[in-house]
Scaffold this motif. Structure first.
Motif, PDB file in Angstrom:
ATOM      1  N   GLN A 108      43.591  77.937  23.580  1.00 52.38           N
ATOM      2  CA  GLN A 108      43.014  76.858  24.385  1.00 52.38           C
ATOM      3  C   GLN A 108      43.939  76.463  25.552  1.00 52.38           C
ATOM      4  O   GLN A 108      44.382  75.315  25.655  1.00 52.38           O
ATOM      5  N   SER A 110      45.383  75.414  29.252  1.00 50.62           N
ATOM      6  CA  SER A 110      44.949  74.630  30.403  1.00 50.62           C
ATOM      7  C   SER A 110      45.180  75.403  31.701  1.00 50.62           C
ATOM      8  O   SER A 110      44.546  75.119  32.716  1.00 50.62           O
ATOM      9  N   PRO A 136      33.079  81.571  34.055  1.00 44.52           N
ATOM     10  CA  PRO A 136      32.685  80.182  33.780  1.00 44.52           C
ATOM     11  C   PRO A 136      31.692  80.117  32.630  1.00 44.52           C
ATOM     12  O   PRO A 136      30.716  80.874  32.591  1.00 44.52           O
ATOM     13  N   GLN A 137      31.966  79.231  31.682  1.00 37.67           N
ATOM     14  CA  GLN A 137      31.051  79.021  30.564  1.00 37.67           C
ATOM     15  C   GLN A 137      31.310  77.650  29.959  1.00 37.67           C
ATOM     16  O   GLN A 137      32.409  77.103  30.083  1.00 37.67           O
ATOM     17  N   PRO A 138      30.312  77.063  29.325  1.00 39.71           N
ATOM     18  CA  PRO A 138      30.464  75.720  28.752  1.00 39.71           C
ATOM     19  C   PRO A 138      31.605  75.670  27.739  1.00 39.71           C
ATOM     20  O   PRO A 138      31.805  76.603  26.962  1.00 39.71           O
ATOM     21  N   HIS A 140      34.795  75.698  28.338  1.00 41.40           N
ATOM     22  CA  HIS A 140      36.048  76.289  28.798  1.00 41.40           C
ATOM     23  C   HIS A 140      36.414  75.658  30.143  1.00 41.40           C
ATOM     24  O   HIS A 140      35.742  75.904  31.149  1.00 41.40           O
ATOM     25  N   HIS A 141      37.446  74.851  30.164  1.00 39.82           N
ATOM     26  CA  HIS A 141      37.876  74.175  31.382  1.00 39.82           C
ATOM     27  C   HIS A 141      39.351  74.491  31.615  1.00 39.82           C
ATOM     28  O   HIS A 141      40.193  74.219  30.756  1.00 39.82           O
ATOM     29  N   TYR A 142      39.650  75.082  32.747  1.00 42.41           N
ATOM     30  CA  TYR A 142      41.022  75.428  33.084  1.00 42.41           C
ATOM     31  C   TYR A 142      41.428  74.674  34.336  1.00 42.41           C
ATOM     32  O   TYR A 142      40.707  74.665  35.335  1.00 42.41           O
ATOM     33  N   LYS A 143      42.591  74.046  34.285  1.00 38.23           N
ATOM     34  CA  LYS A 143      43.107  73.391  35.486  1.00 38.23           C
ATOM     35  C   LYS A 143      43.431  74.423  36.560  1.00 38.23           C
ATOM     36  O   LYS A 143      43.274  74.164  37.755  1.00 38.23           O
ATOM     37  N   SER A 223      40.970  79.939  40.651  1.00 43.06           N
ATOM     38  CA  SER A 223      40.188  78.754  40.347  1.00 43.06           C
ATOM     39  C   SER A 223      41.145  77.601  40.078  1.00 43.06           C
ATOM     40  O   SER A 223      42.184  77.784  39.443  1.00 43.06           O
ATOM     41  N   GLN A 225      40.975  73.147  39.252  1.00 45.36           N
ATOM     42  CA  GLN A 225      40.142  71.962  39.046  1.00 45.36           C
ATOM     43  C   GLN A 225      41.022  70.721  38.995  1.00 45.36           C
ATOM     44  O   GLN A 225      42.154  70.766  38.534  1.00 45.36           O
ATOM     45  N   PHE A 227      41.131  66.991  37.309  1.00 46.67           N
ATOM     46  CA  PHE A 227      40.535  66.271  36.170  1.00 46.67           C
ATOM     47  C   PHE A 227      40.681  64.768  36.387  1.00 46.67           C
ATOM     48  O   PHE A 227      41.640  64.320  36.982  1.00 46.67           O
TER      49      PHE A 227
END
Length: 227
Positions: A108, A110, A136-138, A140-143, A223, A225, A227
């Motif tokens: 998991q 970041s 991209p998929q629900p 899974h969030h990467y900074k 990519s 992001q 937060f």
């Protein structure tokens, strides 16, 4: 971003020594600040290297990897295949993607750092598998997802366009990156070679000049992001 000490940073490298070449400074900095850093090496194996004529076993490569990462402060690492050095492209892409998917699910992260593809077949195969796994998929969030450099990308490999860049100022810690490279004893080249310890430092100096500092590592953003 590393200064929080709360990041889970995953570095995926084709072979042992690529993690130092591309991310040695990052590994040392992130670990020293208390972040959770995991290094995954895709392929090792018994190999006779042209530069030395010496046959090196997978166990030797693993020991060198352990020595280099422990020197940089990282204790969490694993090897995906210990018998596939230089033949990673013979593994079905689905199997590579599945292994990386499992690592992403269990660790998991970041932030994820993957290799910039080069002429080497293992680097290409791993890059393609990483891109598939990081789709991209629900849930899974990467900074940050970024590519690190392998110096030989300068050899006629098509540039990946439209990527932002990041620089990590290494300062005097560049010497720790160089010393970590020396832990990969079987990989040491003549001082004139592009990935010799001497030229690892020169490469960092070149990237430093691009960023107005003495020494740096350069990363290419895929990519990012907020937060």
């Amino acid at each position: 971003m590393l200064n929080t000490g709360k990041e889970r940073i995953l570095i995926i490298a084709p072979h042992s020594d690529d993690e130092v070449l591309g991310c040695g400074g990052l590994i040392e900095r992130a670990c020293s600040l208390g972040n959770n850093v995991k290094v995954v090496i895709a392929a090792l194996g018994e190999t006779t290297f042209w530069h030395s004529g010496i046959t090196v076993t997978a166990d030797i490569r693993k020991k060198e990897l352990s020595d280099a990462l422990l020197y940089l402060g990282c204790r969490d690492f694993e090897v995906m295949y210990d018998d596939k050095e230089a033949v990673l492209d013979t593994i079905p892409q689905k199997d590579l993607v599945s292994k990386i998917d499992e690592i992403l699910m269990s660790f998991q992260p970041s932030m994820v750092f993957i290799p910039y593809p080069s002429f080497h077949q293992d680097h290409k195969a791993l890059f393609n598998a990483c891109m598939a796994s990081l789709r991209p998929q629900p849930g899974h969030h990467y900074k940050l997802i970024a590519m690190y450099e392998y110096p030989l990308i300068v050899w006629q490999y098509p540039q990946i366009n439209n990527t932002g860049v990041l620089f990590l100022d290494l300062g005097e810690k560049v010497d720790r990156k160089v010393e970590a490279m020396r832990k990969h004893v079987s990989q040491l080249r003549d001082p004139k070679h592009l990935i010799s310890p001497e030229n690892v430092k020169k490469w960092a100096e070149k990237r430093g000049m691009e960023n107005g500092c003495q020494y740096a590592e350069k990363y290419y953003i895929l990519s990012a992001q907020l937060f």
